[in-house]
Write a protein that holds these residues in place. Sequence first.
Motif, PDB file in Angstrom:
ATOM      1  N   LEU A   1      36.713  40.208  60.165  1.00 36.66           N
ATOM      2  CA  LEU A   1      35.773  40.980  60.975  1.00 36.66           C
ATOM      3  C   LEU A   1      34.402  40.945  60.298  1.00 36.66           C
ATOM      4  N   PHE A   2      33.363  40.943  61.088  1.00 36.87           N
ATOM      5  CA  PHE A   2      31.985  40.996  60.584  1.00 36.87           C
ATOM      6  C   PHE A   2      31.733  39.856  59.585  1.00 36.87           C
ATOM      7  N   GLU A   3      32.058  38.644  59.959  1.00 34.35           N
ATOM      8  CA  GLU A   3      31.964  37.487  59.053  1.00 34.35           C
ATOM      9  C   GLU A   3      30.545  37.231  58.551  1.00 34.35           C
ATOM     10  N   GLU A   4      29.561  37.739  59.280  1.00 33.56           N
ATOM     11  CA  GLU A   4      28.172  37.527  58.867  1.00 33.56           C
ATOM     12  C   GLU A   4      27.667  38.609  57.916  1.00 33.56           C
ATOM     13  N   ASN A   5      28.536  39.551  57.608  1.00 33.38           N
ATOM     14  CA  ASN A   5      28.141  40.631  56.709  1.00 33.38           C
ATOM     15  C   ASN A   5      27.776  40.061  55.338  1.00 33.38           C
ATOM     16  N   LYS A   6      26.595  40.392  54.835  1.00 31.95           N
ATOM     17  CA  LYS A   6      26.089  39.815  53.588  1.00 31.95           C
ATOM     18  C   LYS A   6      26.984  40.149  52.391  1.00 31.95           C
ATOM     19  N   MET A   7      27.419  41.414  52.316  1.00 28.42           N
ATOM     20  CA  MET A   7      28.253  41.810  51.182  1.00 28.42           C
ATOM     21  C   MET A   7      29.584  41.071  51.188  1.00 28.42           C
ATOM     22  N   MET A   8      30.177  40.901  52.375  1.00 28.89           N
ATOM     23  CA  MET A   8      31.462  40.197  52.468  1.00 28.89           C
ATOM     24  C   MET A   8      31.305  38.729  52.102  1.00 28.89           C
ATOM     25  N   LYS A   9      30.209  38.144  52.539  1.00 29.67           N
ATOM     26  CA  LYS A   9      29.950  36.747  52.178  1.00 29.67           C
ATOM     27  C   LYS A   9      29.765  36.616  50.667  1.00 29.67           C
ATOM     28  N   PHE A  10      29.006  37.546  50.115  1.00 32.68           N
ATOM     29  CA  PHE A  10      28.744  37.488  48.679  1.00 32.68           C
ATOM     30  C   PHE A  10      30.029  37.659  47.863  1.00 32.68           C
ATOM     31  N   MET A  11      30.891  38.581  48.312  1.00 32.51           N
ATOM     32  CA  MET A  11      32.106  38.895  47.553  1.00 32.51           C
ATOM     33  C   MET A  11      33.269  37.954  47.859  1.00 32.51           C
ATOM     34  N   SER A  12      33.094  37.031  48.788  1.00 29.82           N
ATOM     35  CA  SER A  12      34.224  36.205  49.249  1.00 29.82           C
ATOM     36  C   SER A  12      34.918  35.404  48.140  1.00 29.82           C
ATOM     37  N   PRO A  13      34.221  34.845  47.133  1.00 21.57           N
ATOM     38  CA  PRO A  13      34.951  34.127  46.078  1.00 21.57           C
ATOM     39  C   PRO A  13      35.960  35.016  45.352  1.00 21.57           C
ATOM     40  N   TYR A  14      35.622  36.291  45.259  1.00 20.60           N
ATOM     41  CA  TYR A  14      36.556  37.234  44.630  1.00 20.60           C
ATOM     42  C   TYR A  14      37.622  37.690  45.627  1.00 20.60           C
ATOM     43  N   LEU A  15      37.208  38.047  46.837  1.00 17.06           N
ATOM     44  CA  LEU A  15      38.148  38.580  47.825  1.00 17.06           C
ATOM     45  C   LEU A  15      39.200  37.542  48.211  1.00 17.06           C
ATOM     46  N   ASN A  16      38.823  36.273  48.181  1.00 16.89           N
ATOM     47  CA  ASN A  16      39.769  35.218  48.559  1.00 16.89           C
ATOM     48  C   ASN A  16      40.922  35.060  47.575  1.00 16.89           C
ATOM     49  N   ILE A  17      40.710  35.526  46.371  1.00 15.92           N
ATOM     50  CA  ILE A  17      41.743  35.341  45.348  1.00 15.92           C
ATOM     51  C   ILE A  17      42.735  36.509  45.307  1.00 15.92           C
ATOM     52  N   LEU A  18      42.446  37.578  46.044  1.00 17.21           N
ATOM     53  CA  LEU A  18      43.349  38.722  46.064  1.00 17.21           C
ATOM     54  C   LEU A  18      44.690  38.328  46.680  1.00 17.21           C
ATOM     55  N   PRO A  19      45.808  38.784  46.118  1.00 15.74           N
ATOM     56  CA  PRO A  19      47.134  38.402  46.638  1.00 15.74           C
ATOM     57  C   PRO A  19      47.326  38.896  48.065  1.00 15.74           C
ATOM     58  N   GLN A  20      47.866  38.045  48.911  1.00 16.89           N
ATOM     59  CA  GLN A  20      48.065  38.391  50.316  1.00 16.89           C
ATOM     60  C   GLN A  20      49.542  38.577  50.677  1.00 16.89           C
ATOM     61  N   ASP A  21      50.422  37.906  49.973  1.00 18.93           N
ATOM     62  CA  ASP A  21      51.845  37.979  50.313  1.00 18.93           C
ATOM     63  C   ASP A  21      52.686  37.863  49.043  1.00 18.93           C
ATOM     64  N   ASN A  22      54.012  37.930  49.219  1.00 15.15           N
ATOM     65  CA  ASN A  22      54.956  37.871  48.094  1.00 15.15           C
ATOM     66  C   ASN A  22      54.628  38.919  47.018  1.00 15.15           C
ATOM     67  N   ILE A  23      54.224  40.095  47.470  1.00 15.67           N
ATOM     68  CA  ILE A  23      53.902  41.189  46.545  1.00 15.67           C
ATOM     69  C   ILE A  23      55.175  41.988  46.280  1.00 15.67           C
ATOM     70  N   SER A  24      55.457  42.240  45.020  1.00 17.44           N
ATOM     71  CA  SER A  24      56.738  42.872  44.649  1.00 17.44           C
ATOM     72  C   SER A  24      56.695  44.391  44.593  1.00 17.44           C
TER      73      SER A  24
END
Length: 584
Positions: free
Chosen positions: A115-138
């Motif tokens: 959501l809100f893909e053009e949001n500046k903060m989300m774009k800036f933080m994306s290298p970090y946010l992309n590495i957050l675990p999405q599945d197989n969480i114990s």
Amino acid sequence: MAKGNNSKIIEKKQNQIKKLLEWAITNDCTIPDLYHFTYDEKKNSVYCKLSKNTSMNRMKLKISPLKIDEKLMLTNTKALLALESHFDKVALEDLRATNTNALIKIFLCCFKNSLFEENKMMKFMSPYLNILPQDNISSTLFWSNEELDIVKNTDLYRKTNILINEIEAEYLKIKNTLKNVKFSFEDYKWAHYIILSRAFPSVVIEDSDDPNLKLKEGMLWPIVDLLNHSNKVKVQWKTVFDNGKKVQYIHEKLEEDDFNVDEEDEFEIFNNYGETKNTEDLIISYGFGIKDLEEDYLTITSRVANKEYVIMCEQIYGVNFSEYFEDEKNPGNYIVRFKLLPNTFPIYLIKFFAVACRLSSEDFISKRSILEGILHLNSTFNMMLPNYKNKLIASKPINQNIIELLKVYQYNSKKILQSALDTLQQYTNTLIDSKTNNDILSYKSELASDKKFQKILNHYLKCSQYKELKKNEESLFNISLLLFIIYCSKKDFSQVDEIEDNTEENTVFIKQNFNKIYKTYEFTDEDYMEYAPTFTPFIENPCEWLELKLEDFIIADIAVDRLTWEKQTNNEVFFIKQEKYVLN
């Protein structure tokens, strides 16, 4: 096919790590070459190891901290700035004030759902946010009902369900407040897990006029949150100013023993998530467990009538609670909690239960009330123990990582409970050792050695052997106790008050207690009516060694409650002096 997919996943994760580090360095961060971040396929997480394990590099760690510029950190203030163009600012501020870290979680959910893909903060933080675990969480937050049912009746089960309910209530409030929310409860639960597992206290970097907000709120600290946990490691956090910019840095403070390691092994660089976390906290918040966790504990919970009872326990009897709070489901009642640690004497638990086991005639903790309290504790622990000893049974196949977590949880919990049971048994044996204590005597031993009293029992009960009395009707044994108290009360102890403790005849305290009750007790018609049917025959059948009255049995029946305690393992009864006992 599976191996090929795994290779692609590993390659993708390593590329994400590379982009993350490049992003950090581009934004004025310092990541020494000593730090090498690697994706662990089995644990589905990233860890940091020394790039080359040499004694020189290990020494360099002391002076080569990981430095992260403040602009990389995601705080609730930054999340508010990013979200206020998409949601009502007043509504966001209200959510921030009532739900800790809600804004970061909303920010994470929006990013996860693109959501809100053009949001500046989300774009800036994306290298970090992309590495957050999405599945197989114990974490247990993501276990199926079948997996959670394996640990039913444990605190791990209860804490998990309580937390899930809290997260759901928070999500519903956000959904009702913001109206146009387009992410699911599962998304919000994932965001909550990210905060649980990765957030640092925002007080590290943020100034706030609200001291409560400053202490409660968290923030995400990229790169630093990739370091795994170790209870043993000492870590230093520090704020420095580099060319006018605020920079946070962290490094592991090594001990001398850390230099004496095999250079062929990996040397992992750790963080410390806090030594107050037990196995349940680690499994719920992070999805891992540590066998033989040194700082582990189980939570023992009890309910009391009101806050006044809690204050009385604290101020009069010196009970220290881990925490206490009003029971939301039963207003006015309070819930109290203790931490049960391995190989540690649970003094406050014993005190608490001893207070609860006092007689109405006692305004102090006695040895008898302590022993009664220990019986209650033993019963509680023995009821809990099967939950951690039984074989793991699941109706469906479950993930191997979860099986390993369950084994660690069972092992650690069983170890704590067994340690507590052993400690209580040893302490009980110390308290009832009549050879070293002059305030206690074994009825079994006294009966075996007192020939005169044996004749009295044979006269009235036609039996004088301890085992035989126990085998017969329970009332027969109880009557023998009353007869013993009366017998002791009628012994002729000359100058009782002047007898020194070390030469005191061992049954004097029974006579003293009997006489004390006799002096203050007011007999009623109801007493005579209650006791006459059973004890009149004893009066009508006199014994040359003991003159009996109905009043004697009435008083002895009161004294038996005050003075006797029965050991459950062998049903041995002890007489204990009714006096204050100091438990330190």
